[in-house]
Design a protein around this motif. Structure first.
Motif, PDB file in Angstrom:
ATOM      1  N   ALA A  97       0.818  -1.217   0.000  1.00 49.69           N
ATOM      2  CA  ALA A  97       0.000   0.000   0.000  1.00 49.69           C
ATOM      3  C   ALA A  97       0.852   1.267   0.000  1.00 49.69           C
ATOM      4  O   ALA A  97       1.970   1.291   0.524  1.00 49.69           O
ATOM      5  CB  ALA A  97      -0.913   0.004   1.223  1.00 49.69           C
ATOM      6  N   ASP A  98       0.311   2.324  -0.584  1.00 44.03           N
ATOM      7  CA  ASP A  98       0.901   3.657  -0.509  1.00 44.03           C
ATOM      8  C   ASP A  98       0.390   4.262   0.797  1.00 44.03           C
ATOM      9  O   ASP A  98      -0.685   4.841   0.854  1.00 44.03           O
ATOM     10  CB  ASP A  98       0.463   4.489  -1.712  1.00 44.03           C
ATOM     11  CG  ASP A  98       1.199   5.818  -1.803  1.00 44.03           C
ATOM     12  OD1 ASP A  98       2.155   6.005  -1.034  1.00 44.03           O
ATOM     13  OD2 ASP A  98       0.796   6.664  -2.614  1.00 44.03           O
ATOM     14  N   SER A  99       1.170   4.111   1.845  1.00 42.35           N
ATOM     15  CA  SER A  99       0.652   4.372   3.188  1.00 42.35           C
ATOM     16  C   SER A  99       1.057   5.736   3.740  1.00 42.35           C
ATOM     17  O   SER A  99       1.826   6.480   3.132  1.00 42.35           O
ATOM     18  CB  SER A  99       1.139   3.279   4.154  1.00 42.35           C
ATOM     19  OG  SER A  99       2.445   3.551   4.602  1.00 42.35           O
ATOM     20  N   VAL A 100       0.549   5.996   4.949  1.00 42.83           N
ATOM     21  CA  VAL A 100       0.834   7.261   5.640  1.00 42.83           C
ATOM     22  C   VAL A 100       2.278   7.326   6.137  1.00 42.83           C
ATOM     23  O   VAL A 100       2.761   8.395   6.511  1.00 42.83           O
ATOM     24  CB  VAL A 100      -0.111   7.460   6.845  1.00 42.83           C
ATOM     25  CG1 VAL A 100      -1.545   7.611   6.387  1.00 42.83           C
ATOM     26  CG2 VAL A 100       0.013   6.305   7.840  1.00 42.83           C
ATOM     27  N   ASP A 142       2.255  10.588   8.177  1.00 44.58           N
ATOM     28  CA  ASP A 142       1.635  11.760   7.548  1.00 44.58           C
ATOM     29  C   ASP A 142       0.141  11.737   7.807  1.00 44.58           C
ATOM     30  O   ASP A 142      -0.607  11.007   7.157  1.00 44.58           O
ATOM     31  CB  ASP A 142       1.932  11.744   6.051  1.00 44.58           C
ATOM     32  CG  ASP A 142       1.415  12.990   5.345  1.00 44.58           C
ATOM     33  OD1 ASP A 142       0.727  13.801   5.996  1.00 44.58           O
ATOM     34  OD2 ASP A 142       1.693  13.138   4.145  1.00 44.58           O
ATOM     35  N   ALA A 143      -0.307  12.571   8.740  1.00 43.40           N
ATOM     36  CA  ALA A 143      -1.728  12.610   9.101  1.00 43.40           C
ATOM     37  C   ALA A 143      -2.496  13.639   8.276  1.00 43.40           C
ATOM     38  O   ALA A 143      -3.685  13.865   8.519  1.00 43.40           O
ATOM     39  CB  ALA A 143      -1.869  12.945  10.583  1.00 43.40           C
ATOM     40  N   ASN A 144      -1.852  14.243   7.296  1.00 43.23           N
ATOM     41  CA  ASN A 144      -2.464  15.342   6.555  1.00 43.23           C
ATOM     42  C   ASN A 144      -2.973  14.957   5.167  1.00 43.23           C
ATOM     43  O   ASN A 144      -3.778  15.680   4.586  1.00 43.23           O
ATOM     44  CB  ASN A 144      -1.453  16.492   6.422  1.00 43.23           C
ATOM     45  CG  ASN A 144      -0.960  16.973   7.777  1.00 43.23           C
ATOM     46  OD1 ASN A 144      -1.747  17.291   8.656  1.00 43.23           O
ATOM     47  ND2 ASN A 144       0.356  16.998   7.953  1.00 43.23           N
ATOM     48  N   ILE A 147       5.763  13.190  19.321  1.00 40.32           N
ATOM     49  CA  ILE A 147       4.372  13.137  18.873  1.00 40.32           C
ATOM     50  C   ILE A 147       3.758  14.534  18.845  1.00 40.32           C
ATOM     51  O   ILE A 147       4.137  15.404  19.638  1.00 40.32           O
ATOM     52  CB  ILE A 147       3.551  12.186  19.787  1.00 40.32           C
ATOM     53  CG1 ILE A 147       2.185  11.873  19.176  1.00 40.32           C
ATOM     54  CG2 ILE A 147       3.427  12.741  21.205  1.00 40.32           C
ATOM     55  CD1 ILE A 147       1.491  10.684  19.830  1.00 40.32           C
ATOM     56  N   ALA A 148       2.825  14.735  17.932  1.00 42.86           N
ATOM     57  CA  ALA A 148       2.156  16.026  17.800  1.00 42.86           C
ATOM     58  C   ALA A 148       1.293  16.316  19.022  1.00 42.86           C
ATOM     59  O   ALA A 148       0.903  15.415  19.772  1.00 42.86           O
ATOM     60  CB  ALA A 148       1.297  16.034  16.536  1.00 42.86           C
ATOM     61  N   SER A 149       0.983  17.577  19.228  1.00 45.44           N
ATOM     62  CA  SER A 149       0.136  17.991  20.344  1.00 45.44           C
ATOM     63  C   SER A 149      -1.189  17.250  20.319  1.00 45.44           C
ATOM     64  O   SER A 149      -1.821  17.109  19.275  1.00 45.44           O
ATOM     65  CB  SER A 149      -0.124  19.503  20.261  1.00 45.44           C
ATOM     66  OG  SER A 149      -0.998  19.921  21.281  1.00 45.44           O
ATOM     67  N   ARG A 150      -1.592  16.716  21.479  1.00 44.02           N
ATOM     68  CA  ARG A 150      -2.829  15.957  21.683  1.00 44.02           C
ATOM     69  C   ARG A 150      -2.800  14.586  21.005  1.00 44.02           C
ATOM     70  O   ARG A 150      -3.814  13.915  20.912  1.00 44.02           O
ATOM     71  CB  ARG A 150      -4.066  16.753  21.226  1.00 44.02           C
ATOM     72  CG  ARG A 150      -4.282  18.033  21.994  1.00 44.02           C
ATOM     73  CD  ARG A 150      -5.471  18.838  21.491  1.00 44.02           C
ATOM     74  NE  ARG A 150      -5.199  19.425  20.190  1.00 44.02           N
ATOM     75  CZ  ARG A 150      -5.766  19.032  19.055  1.00 44.02           C
ATOM     76  NH1 ARG A 150      -6.639  18.027  19.059  1.00 44.02           N
ATOM     77  NH2 ARG A 150      -5.488  19.628  17.919  1.00 44.02           N
ATOM     78  N   TRP A 208      -2.546   6.703  14.647  1.00 39.00           N
ATOM     79  CA  TRP A 208      -3.848   7.084  15.190  1.00 39.00           C
ATOM     80  C   TRP A 208      -4.149   8.559  14.907  1.00 39.00           C
ATOM     81  O   TRP A 208      -4.341   9.365  15.799  1.00 39.00           O
ATOM     82  CB  TRP A 208      -3.907   6.798  16.701  1.00 39.00           C
ATOM     83  CG  TRP A 208      -5.309   6.771  17.245  1.00 39.00           C
ATOM     84  CD1 TRP A 208      -5.902   7.718  18.016  1.00 39.00           C
ATOM     85  CD2 TRP A 208      -6.298   5.759  17.035  1.00 39.00           C
ATOM     86  NE1 TRP A 208      -7.204   7.383  18.309  1.00 39.00           N
ATOM     87  CE2 TRP A 208      -7.468   6.157  17.715  1.00 39.00           C
ATOM     88  CE3 TRP A 208      -6.302   4.551  16.332  1.00 39.00           C
ATOM     89  CZ2 TRP A 208      -8.637   5.403  17.714  1.00 39.00           C
ATOM     90  CZ3 TRP A 208      -7.461   3.800  16.347  1.00 39.00           C
ATOM     91  CH2 TRP A 208      -8.607   4.224  17.031  1.00 39.00           C
ATOM     92  N   TYR A 209      -4.147   8.928  13.636  1.00 42.95           N
ATOM     93  CA  TYR A 209      -4.648  10.214  13.157  1.00 42.95           C
ATOM     94  C   TYR A 209      -3.847  11.442  13.574  1.00 42.95           C
ATOM     95  O   TYR A 209      -4.268  12.561  13.312  1.00 42.95           O
ATOM     96  CB  TYR A 209      -6.115  10.405  13.557  1.00 42.95           C
ATOM     97  CG  TYR A 209      -6.978   9.236  13.159  1.00 42.95           C
ATOM     98  CD1 TYR A 209      -7.230   8.973  11.814  1.00 42.95           C
ATOM     99  CD2 TYR A 209      -7.490   8.361  14.111  1.00 42.95           C
ATOM    100  CE1 TYR A 209      -8.000   7.881  11.430  1.00 42.95           C
ATOM    101  CE2 TYR A 209      -8.259   7.265  13.748  1.00 42.95           C
ATOM    102  CZ  TYR A 209      -8.514   7.033  12.408  1.00 42.95           C
ATOM    103  OH  TYR A 209      -9.264   5.947  12.038  1.00 42.95           O
ATOM    104  N   PHE A 210      -2.722  11.283  14.213  1.00 42.02           N
ATOM    105  CA  PHE A 210      -1.853  12.403  14.551  1.00 42.02           C
ATOM    106  C   PHE A 210      -0.436  12.085  14.093  1.00 42.02           C
ATOM    107  O   PHE A 210      -0.054  10.924  14.005  1.00 42.02           O
ATOM    108  CB  PHE A 210      -1.855  12.662  16.067  1.00 42.02           C
ATOM    109  CG  PHE A 210      -3.078  13.380  16.561  1.00 42.02           C
ATOM    110  CD1 PHE A 210      -3.069  14.763  16.739  1.00 42.02           C
ATOM    111  CD2 PHE A 210      -4.246  12.685  16.844  1.00 42.02           C
ATOM    112  CE1 PHE A 210      -4.202  15.424  17.197  1.00 42.02           C
ATOM    113  CE2 PHE A 210      -5.377  13.337  17.302  1.00 42.02           C
ATOM    114  CZ  PHE A 210      -5.354  14.721  17.482  1.00 42.02           C
TER     115      PHE A 210
END
Length: 254
Positions: free
Chosen positions: A74-77, A88-90, A116-119, A240-242
């Motif tokens: 797969a072309d993944s995040v 890459d969550a964007n 890790i990014a904030s939150r 997980w989305y961040f």
């Protein structure tokens, strides 16, 4: 009078010379520290580490040795940026999922650094069993929790960073460094695992202990028949989305 004047003159000259020498020392020390930071190296093994049996799980340039759980093509995040594994969550066009080692491990010591990014929320799954009929890594692999201090769950004892997620609070209290690099060490020998965060022991568990089955039965993981049964398997980095960043991933077999 001349003698006194001469002594005073040479004394002042000596003091000025000492001050100048002190001024010269400070910039030199500053430059040394700056140079050390500028020449900091990552994703490399020292000779002594090689002698101790350490191997790199991340070469700093590619994702060789890693793949997306149940979807290796797969072309993944997941990508490599500036010598770091980055999620890459964007870009929503990319396939989301956990990044998994190609190989399985049983008795080992694992070290890595993460940010890790904030939150943000993430984790490291152990003893993952990759099977087509099991949709996600967390349905088999217990988790070393990664969590930013701004996340709403940060104050929950069994969800603090470094915990065995959901099962136990930190064995010794330690904070994660928000916006900075944190160090993780995980050691597993014959099913007995130790978790460390920033050099502090945060968790211990024996996956062969009958008590472990009772602990699973008291959580939602009881709904997943394969969870926590294995004492060997693959290692996964959770998405997980961040945004998350990982580097200096090293392992040695014990």
């Amino acid at each position: 009078m001349r003698t006194k004047f001469s002594l005073l003159f040479f004394s002042l000259l000596s003091m000025m010379s000492c001050k100048q020498e002190n001024k010269k020392e400070e910039p030199q020390a500053w430059r040394t520290k700056k140079m050390a930071l500028a020449n900091e190296t990552h994703n490399q093994l020292l000779e002594v580490e090689k002698e101790q049996g350490w191997e790199l799980l991340f070469d700093g340039k590619t994702l060789n040795g890693w793949h997306l759980y149940n979807n290796p093509d797969a072309d993944s995040v997941w990508e490599v940026v500036n010598g770091e594994i980055h999620s890459d969550a964007n870009d929503e066009s990319l396939m989301a999922g956990d990044l998994l080692t190609d190989n399985a491990y049983e008795n080992y010591e694992l070290t890595l650094e993460w940010k890790i990014a904030s939150r943000g929320n993430s984790g490291i799954f152990l003893n993952v069993q990759e099977k087509p009929d099991i949709p996600t890594a967390w349905q088999t692999g217990p988790e070393y929790q990664i969590l930013d201090s701004e996340h709403m769950d940060y104050k929950l004892p069994a969800k603090r960073p470094g915990c065995l997620y959901v099962f136990a609070p930190q064995e010794n209290a330690v904070e994660m460094k928000s916006g900075e690099w944190n160090s993780t060490r995980i050691k597993q020998v014959d099913g007995k695992v130790e978790f460390y965060l920033n050099g502090v022991l945060t968790g211990e568990q024996d996956f062969n202990d009958p008590e472990w089955k009772k602990m699973i039965a008291a959580t939602h993981f009881v709904n997943y028949p394969e969870f926590g049964k294995a004492t060997q398997g693959k290692i996964a980095l959770q998405y997980w989305y961040f945004e998350t960043w990982f580097r200096d991933i090293k392992i040695r077999k014990l």
